[in-house]
Design an enzyme around this catalytic site. Structure first.
Site, PDB file in Angstrom:
ATOM      1  N   TRP A 101       0.349  12.267  32.397  1.00 40.68           N
ATOM      2  CA  TRP A 101       0.405  13.647  32.844  1.00 40.68           C
ATOM      3  C   TRP A 101      -0.260  14.500  32.730  1.00 40.68           C
ATOM      4  O   TRP A 101      -1.131  15.695  32.081  1.00 40.68           O
ATOM      5  CB  TRP A 101       2.663  13.657  32.326  1.00 40.68           C
ATOM      6  CG  TRP A 101       3.159  13.578  32.597  1.00 40.68           C
ATOM      7  CD1 TRP A 101       4.016  12.062  32.533  1.00 40.68           C
ATOM      8  CD2 TRP A 101       3.257  14.003  34.547  1.00 40.68           C
ATOM      9  NE1 TRP A 101       4.524  12.180  33.895  1.00 40.68           N
ATOM     10  CE2 TRP A 101       4.418  12.571  35.433  1.00 40.68           C
ATOM     11  CE3 TRP A 101       3.044  14.558  35.344  1.00 40.68           C
ATOM     12  CZ2 TRP A 101       4.927  12.864  35.737  1.00 40.68           C
ATOM     13  CZ3 TRP A 101       2.930  14.476  36.881  1.00 40.68           C
ATOM     14  CH2 TRP A 101       4.463  13.203  37.267  1.00 40.68           C
ATOM     15  N   ASP A 171       2.558  20.460  26.229  1.00 42.14           N
ATOM     16  CA  ASP A 171       4.585  19.706  27.844  1.00 42.14           C
ATOM     17  C   ASP A 171       4.893  18.746  26.927  1.00 42.14           C
ATOM     18  O   ASP A 171       5.255  17.658  26.780  1.00 42.14           O
ATOM     19  CB  ASP A 171       3.112  19.165  28.457  1.00 42.14           C
ATOM     20  CG  ASP A 171       4.489  18.671  29.760  1.00 42.14           C
ATOM     21  OD1 ASP A 171       5.657  18.527  30.073  1.00 42.14           O
ATOM     22  OD2 ASP A 171       4.143  17.777  30.622  1.00 42.14           O
ATOM     23  N   LYS A 195      14.423  17.257  33.505  1.00 47.69           N
ATOM     24  CA  LYS A 195      13.803  15.531  32.851  1.00 47.69           C
ATOM     25  C   LYS A 195      15.288  15.763  31.799  1.00 47.69           C
ATOM     26  O   LYS A 195      16.558  15.045  31.559  1.00 47.69           O
ATOM     27  CB  LYS A 195      13.049  15.632  31.880  1.00 47.69           C
ATOM     28  CG  LYS A 195      11.778  15.427  32.830  1.00 47.69           C
ATOM     29  CD  LYS A 195      11.341  14.402  33.591  1.00 47.69           C
ATOM     30  CE  LYS A 195      10.866  14.933  34.709  1.00 47.69           C
ATOM     31  NZ  LYS A 195       8.833  14.295  33.988  1.00 47.69           N
TER      32      LYS A 195
HETATM   33  C1  LIG Z   1       7.680  14.834  35.044  1.00 44.76           C
HETATM   34  C2  LIG Z   1       6.520  15.378  34.172  1.00 44.76           C
HETATM   35  C3  LIG Z   1       5.695  16.567  34.477  1.00 44.76           C
HETATM   36  C4  LIG Z   1       5.781  16.288  36.285  1.00 44.76           C
HETATM   37  O1  LIG Z   1       6.528  17.901  35.987  1.00 44.76           O
HETATM   38  P1  LIG Z   1       6.609  18.530  38.024  1.00 44.76           P
HETATM   39  O2  LIG Z   1       7.911  19.572  36.818  1.00 44.76           O
HETATM   40  O3  LIG Z   1       7.584  16.802  38.719  1.00 44.76           O
HETATM   41  O4  LIG Z   1       5.613  18.568  38.352  1.00 44.76           O
HETATM   42  C5  LIG Z   1       4.719  16.106  33.964  1.00 44.76           C
HETATM   43  N1  LIG Z   1       5.354  16.340  32.448  1.00 44.76           N
HETATM   44  C6  LIG Z   1       6.418  15.474  32.100  1.00 44.76           C
HETATM   45  C7  LIG Z   1       5.498  15.072  30.362  1.00 44.76           C
HETATM   46  C8  LIG Z   1       6.701  14.730  32.893  1.00 44.76           C
HETATM   47  O5  LIG Z   1       7.789  14.047  32.451  1.00 44.76           O
END
Ligand SMILES: *Cc1c(COP(=O)(O)O)cnc(C)c1O
Length: 360
Positions: A101, A171, A195
């Site tokens: 990511w 993030d 998540k």
């Molecule tokens: C799942 C995830 C993403 C991507 O998320 P989307 O909403 O599918 O774009 C980005 N960063 C992390 C840490 C993730 O776990």
């Protein structure tokens, strides 16, 4: 079949209490005569829903007054572009690459400016977090970017990087609301809700007000400007109304549980049960350096691909679903977010111990 224990990395398990409320309120939300998914996003009743959700989120996450909370669409992946588009003034940013990511975010930023990879753990398949205490931060960096909990690899920062005065952007998708965070340490922290918070379709961005600029390049699309959403309290266009409502129910659930300090304790307890077993097992082992273990995502393997396959098939049959590891890593991964009850982890460990005995 009753409800399974879902160990998916996301979309993931939701609290049963929240799902029940959704069911109860499905046809008639609090005497309005309509479902939340039928309501105008400009109606008074919906305004109350989104305002309450924001208020509860701010309270739970301890968001200071000089930060905006935005409910956006496009997933965390859209933020990979929105962040450089909105924050790059000097067209330079530093990225710490600790997984897929962060790597994707770095690649996306390089479309808008210079994205320096100042540290990486790719040399050991992202199984650790590099030393971030004294990095070669670029003098003209507009921000330093991290992915704080690495969903795929199961690592987590134990300390935030020393950004040497630069803005920190994080993030936190897979650790959102799993433990208290000091929001004031970040310029932006953000995450997709699927998540650990709610149904896919909402991205929550917590951004310091002074970073919301109105002097962006003409070419930046209206929908990709933080200012557009900030000025309209996340109601510039039709938001994902129903999903924000469900997030709001989760915030209430978290408050009822006692807040993030309590969630942290619960999450530590759950993770310990699984890690302790992995450390004592002769068949299964965790894949990351123990110091950097995530509380949320726990990858593990056996020494045999056949055994991994057998375990995934049999565990699924027994009601422990989605334990297959990410396609780039293989093996297994158990995601044990807020809504996974302790009992789910205990039962999984029992199942693993039994599997180990039978297949020794
Ligand atoms: C799942 C995830 C993403 C991507 O998320 P989307 O909403 O599918 O774009 C980005 N960063 C992390 C840490 C993730 O776990």
């Amino acid at each position: 079949m009753g409800r399974v224990y879902n160990f998916s990395a996301g979309p993931a398990m939701m609290p049963v209490e929240v799902l029940k409320t959704c069911a109860e309120e499905m046809l008639d939300y609090k005497g309005s005569g309509q479902s939340v998914m039928e309501m105008s996003h400009r109606s008074k009743v919906y305004d109350e829903i989104i305002k309450t959700a924001e208020k509860d989120f701010r309270e739970l996450a301890g968001v200071p007054d000089n930060y905006k909370v935005l409910f956006l669409q496009g997933g965390a992946s859209t933020q990979f572009a929105m962040i450089p588009m909105n924050l790059m003034k000097n067209k330079v940013a530093d990225y710490i690459v600790t997984g897929q990511w962060a790597k994707k975010a770095c690649q996306e930023a390089s479309k808008y400016g210079k994205a320096n990879k100042i540290a990486s753990s790719e040399d050991k398949t992202f199984s650790y977090i590099p030393d971030v205490s004294d990095l070669p931060i670029s003098e003209d960096a507009d921000y330093v970017y991290i992915c704080q909990n690495n969903t795929i690899y199961g690592t987590k920062y134990k300390e935030l990087p020393n950004t040497k005065g630069k803005l920190l952007v994080s993030d936190v998708s897979s650790m959102f609301l799993s433990e208290p965070m000091d929001v004031s340490k970040y310029g932006i922290d953000y995450g997709g809700v699927q998540k650990n918070v709610g149904p896919a379709g909402v991205t929550i961005v917590v951004i310091r007000e002074d970073l919301i600029r109105d002097d962006l390049d003409e070419s930046v699309p209206t929908m990709l400007r933080y200012k557009t959403h900030s000025d309209s309290d996340s109601l510039y266009n039709t938001p994902p109304c129903y999903n924000i409502y469900v997030c709001g129910l989760v915030f209430k659930w978290l408050k009822d549980m006692g807040g993030l300090e309590v969630m942290k304790q619960k999450n530590e307890e759950k993770a310990k049960i699984l890690y302790d077993y992995l450390d004592s097992s002769k068949m299964f082992r965790g894949t990351v350096v123990p110091e950097y273990r995530s509380l949320m995502n726990v990858p593990f393997v056996t020494d045999s691909d056949d055994l991994n396959k057998k375990f995934i098939a049999e565990s699924s049959e027994a009601g422990f679903v989605n334990l297959k590891g990410h396609r780039t890593v293989g093996g297994m991964r158990a995601s044990i977010y807020n809504a996974m009850p302790k009992e789910g982890v205990e039962k999984l460990v029992e199942f693993m111990a039994d599997f180990e005995k039978k297949n020794a």
